[in-house]
Design a protein around this motif. Sequence first.
Motif, PDB file in Angstrom:
ATOM      1  N   GLY A  14      10.370 -17.349  -4.160  1.00 24.42           N
ATOM      2  CA  GLY A  14       9.431 -16.928  -5.011  1.00 24.42           C
ATOM      3  C   GLY A  14       8.929 -18.246  -5.818  1.00 24.42           C
ATOM      4  N   ALA A  15       9.523 -19.198  -5.968  1.00 28.93           N
ATOM      5  CA  ALA A  15       9.013 -20.402  -6.695  1.00 28.93           C
ATOM      6  C   ALA A  15       7.829 -21.213  -5.790  1.00 28.93           C
ATOM      7  CB  ALA A  15      10.008 -21.306  -6.871  1.00 28.93           C
ATOM      8  N   VAL A  16       8.221 -20.880  -4.336  1.00 32.72           N
ATOM      9  CA  VAL A  16       7.463 -21.734  -3.404  1.00 32.72           C
ATOM     10  C   VAL A  16       6.055 -20.914  -3.333  1.00 32.72           C
ATOM     11  CG1 VAL A  16       7.159 -22.104  -0.957  1.00 32.72           C
ATOM     12  CG2 VAL A  16       9.070 -22.917  -2.082  1.00 32.72           C
ATOM     13  N   VAL A  17       6.338 -19.545  -3.007  1.00 29.07           N
ATOM     14  CA  VAL A  17       5.044 -18.621  -2.922  1.00 29.07           C
ATOM     15  C   VAL A  17       4.198 -18.831  -4.242  1.00 29.07           C
ATOM     16  CG1 VAL A  17       4.492 -16.069  -2.801  1.00 29.07           C
ATOM     17  CG2 VAL A  17       6.337 -16.956  -1.351  1.00 29.07           C
ATOM     18  N   THR A  18       4.796 -18.703  -5.284  1.00 30.24           N
ATOM     19  CA  THR A  18       4.074 -18.789  -6.635  1.00 30.24           C
ATOM     20  C   THR A  18       3.240 -20.071  -6.699  1.00 30.24           C
ATOM     21  OG1 THR A  18       5.724 -17.520  -7.855  1.00 30.24           O
ATOM     22  CG2 THR A  18       4.049 -18.750  -8.935  1.00 30.24           C
ATOM     23  N   ALA A  19       3.948 -21.248  -6.216  1.00 31.90           N
ATOM     24  CA  ALA A  19       3.330 -22.388  -6.461  1.00 31.90           C
ATOM     25  C   ALA A  19       2.106 -22.798  -5.454  1.00 31.90           C
ATOM     26  CB  ALA A  19       4.349 -23.716  -6.119  1.00 31.90           C
ATOM     27  N   CYS A  20       2.139 -21.844  -4.410  1.00 29.02           N
ATOM     28  CA  CYS A  20       1.302 -21.875  -3.149  1.00 29.02           C
ATOM     29  C   CYS A  20       0.165 -20.716  -3.184  1.00 29.02           C
ATOM     30  CB  CYS A  20       1.621 -21.986  -1.885  1.00 29.02           C
ATOM     31  SG  CYS A  20       0.499 -22.836  -0.599  1.00 29.02           S
ATOM     32  N   GLY A  21       0.353 -19.830  -4.066  1.00 35.20           N
ATOM     33  CA  GLY A  21      -0.377 -18.583  -4.037  1.00 35.20           C
ATOM     34  C   GLY A  21      -1.592 -18.767  -5.365  1.00 35.20           C
ATOM     35  N   THR A  22      -2.236 -17.625  -5.627  1.00 35.16           N
ATOM     36  CA  THR A  22      -3.266 -17.723  -6.478  1.00 35.16           C
ATOM     37  C   THR A  22      -2.607 -18.390  -7.726  1.00 35.16           C
ATOM     38  OG1 THR A  22      -4.361 -15.851  -5.337  1.00 35.16           O
ATOM     39  CG2 THR A  22      -5.023 -16.257  -7.682  1.00 35.16           C
ATOM     40  N   GLN A  23      -3.354 -19.302  -8.432  1.00 38.91           N
ATOM     41  CA  GLN A  23      -2.832 -19.592  -9.640  1.00 38.91           C
ATOM     42  C   GLN A  23      -3.974 -19.470 -10.639  1.00 38.91           C
ATOM     43  OE1 GLN A  23      -2.432 -23.943  -8.903  1.00 38.91           O
ATOM     44  NE2 GLN A  23      -0.749 -23.477  -7.252  1.00 38.91           N
ATOM     45  N   SER A  24      -3.734 -19.446 -12.049  1.00 39.48           N
ATOM     46  CA  SER A  24      -4.518 -19.351 -12.948  1.00 39.48           C
ATOM     47  C   SER A  24      -4.934 -20.794 -13.344  1.00 39.48           C
ATOM     48  CB  SER A  24      -3.940 -18.689 -14.335  1.00 39.48           C
ATOM     49  OG  SER A  24      -2.816 -19.014 -14.572  1.00 39.48           O
ATOM     50  N   TRP A  92       1.150 -26.780   4.342  1.00 38.61           N
ATOM     51  CA  TRP A  92       1.274 -25.465   4.727  1.00 38.61           C
ATOM     52  C   TRP A  92       0.765 -24.390   3.650  1.00 38.61           C
ATOM     53  CZ3 TRP A  92       3.684 -24.693   0.322  1.00 38.61           C
ATOM     54  CH2 TRP A  92       4.404 -25.830  -0.374  1.00 38.61           C
ATOM     55  N   CYS A  93      -0.096 -25.032   2.752  1.00 36.85           N
ATOM     56  CA  CYS A  93      -0.477 -24.245   1.715  1.00 36.85           C
ATOM     57  C   CYS A  93      -1.675 -23.369   1.768  1.00 36.85           C
ATOM     58  CB  CYS A  93      -0.887 -25.169   0.306  1.00 36.85           C
ATOM     59  SG  CYS A  93      -1.835 -24.232  -1.002  1.00 36.85           S
ATOM     60  N   PRO A  94      -1.782 -22.124   1.818  1.00 38.23           N
ATOM     61  CA  PRO A  94      -3.160 -21.374   2.239  1.00 38.23           C
ATOM     62  C   PRO A  94      -3.900 -21.464   1.372  1.00 38.23           C
ATOM     63  CG  PRO A  94      -1.157 -19.865   1.603  1.00 38.23           C
ATOM     64  CD  PRO A  94      -0.496 -21.199   1.596  1.00 38.23           C
ATOM     65  N   THR A  95      -3.599 -21.732  -0.033  1.00 41.40           N
ATOM     66  CA  THR A  95      -5.075 -22.031  -1.109  1.00 41.40           C
ATOM     67  C   THR A  95      -5.583 -23.254  -0.434  1.00 41.40           C
ATOM     68  OG1 THR A  95      -3.550 -20.740  -2.829  1.00 41.40           O
ATOM     69  CG2 THR A  95      -5.276 -22.311  -3.536  1.00 41.40           C
ATOM     70  N   CYS A  96      -4.652 -24.162  -0.064  1.00 41.85           N
ATOM     71  CA  CYS A  96      -5.188 -25.642   0.184  1.00 41.85           C
ATOM     72  C   CYS A  96      -6.456 -25.412   1.307  1.00 41.85           C
ATOM     73  CB  CYS A  96      -4.407 -26.641   0.284  1.00 41.85           C
ATOM     74  SG  CYS A  96      -3.340 -26.913  -0.917  1.00 41.85           S
ATOM     75  N   VAL A  97      -6.036 -24.428   2.287  1.00 45.19           N
ATOM     76  CA  VAL A  97      -6.713 -24.305   3.416  1.00 45.19           C
ATOM     77  C   VAL A  97      -8.187 -23.844   3.066  1.00 45.19           C
ATOM     78  CG1 VAL A  97      -6.906 -22.975   5.817  1.00 45.19           C
ATOM     79  CG2 VAL A  97      -4.680 -24.214   5.026  1.00 45.19           C
ATOM     80  N   GLY A  98      -8.018 -22.540   2.167  1.00 41.45           N
ATOM     81  CA  GLY A  98      -9.023 -22.133   1.801  1.00 41.45           C
ATOM     82  C   GLY A  98      -9.979 -22.997   0.914  1.00 41.45           C
ATOM     83  N   GLN A  99      -9.612 -23.875   0.095  1.00 46.88           N
ATOM     84  CA  GLN A  99     -10.339 -24.847  -0.602  1.00 46.88           C
ATOM     85  C   GLN A  99     -10.869 -25.909   0.401  1.00 46.88           C
ATOM     86  OE1 GLN A  99      -7.378 -26.112  -3.162  1.00 46.88           O
ATOM     87  NE2 GLN A  99      -8.291 -24.889  -4.856  1.00 46.88           N
ATOM     88  N   ALA A 100     -10.489 -26.140   1.492  1.00 47.42           N
ATOM     89  CA  ALA A 100     -10.983 -27.298   2.268  1.00 47.42           C
ATOM     90  C   ALA A 100     -12.466 -27.113   2.624  1.00 47.42           C
ATOM     91  CB  ALA A 100     -10.235 -27.291   3.700  1.00 47.42           C
ATOM     92  N   PRO A 101     -13.129 -25.999   2.796  1.00 46.28           N
ATOM     93  CA  PRO A 101     -14.563 -26.060   2.942  1.00 46.28           C
ATOM     94  C   PRO A 101     -15.245 -26.556   1.832  1.00 46.28           C
ATOM     95  CG  PRO A 101     -13.688 -24.221   4.066  1.00 46.28           C
ATOM     96  CD  PRO A 101     -12.700 -24.756   3.236  1.00 46.28           C
ATOM     97  N   THR A 102     -14.881 -25.954   0.648  1.00 50.23           N
ATOM     98  CA  THR A 102     -15.749 -26.410  -0.753  1.00 50.23           C
ATOM     99  C   THR A 102     -15.133 -28.004  -1.082  1.00 50.23           C
ATOM    100  OG1 THR A 102     -14.969 -24.268  -1.539  1.00 50.23           O
ATOM    101  CG2 THR A 102     -15.442 -26.180  -3.095  1.00 50.23           C
TER     102      THR A 102
END
Length: 191
Positions: A14-24, A92-102
């Motif tokens: 849960g901690a790993v998923v939370t750290a890499c998921g959508t964050q406020s 391995w962070c999907p949020t990071c992958v999504g931010q790469a183009p930006t």
Amino acid sequence: MRTRAALLVLVVVGAVVTACGTQSPRVDAAPTRSTATPTAAGADAKARSGTEATPAQASATLGFTAHTLDGDTFDGRSLAGRPTVLWFWAPWCPTCVGQAPTVTKLAEAYDGKVNVVGVAGLDQAAAMEEFVTRTGVQGMRHLSDEKGAVWKRFGVTAQSTFVLLDADGEVAFKGYLEPSDLASRVDALTG
């Protein structure tokens, strides 16, 4: 005993998923300036001195060295004189992958005006290099921070985190940013 082990596994996952998921949006505790006016103190310092900071005058914040993914030595003081975006990411962070183009577009748009540096951590160099190739972020420098020294220096505890520095090397913001927020904050730093 099995219940405790299962509970521990669930907490860690849960901690790993939370750290890499959508964050406020958040601002971690660190030696930072107010995030409301990211350039005010830097502008005052420039007005008093009449010049931008040079590497010799750089803030203590920039007093670090690291290695790039290419194996070169990186001196944090080289960032002095321009606003800087430090992007703390993990392969391995999907949020990071999504931010790469930006982040790539930001680096291209502010080339020569803003330093944009990726700080890869939480994995091995081979995984970091694969992330850079897969996401197309080769056009900027990336630090290989396998031991987390740069992450610790800036008090970063989760990916994806942005640390924005003013031209004097002082922290103007630290936390998670949506793409539009990142662009507006960088615009504010460049005045």
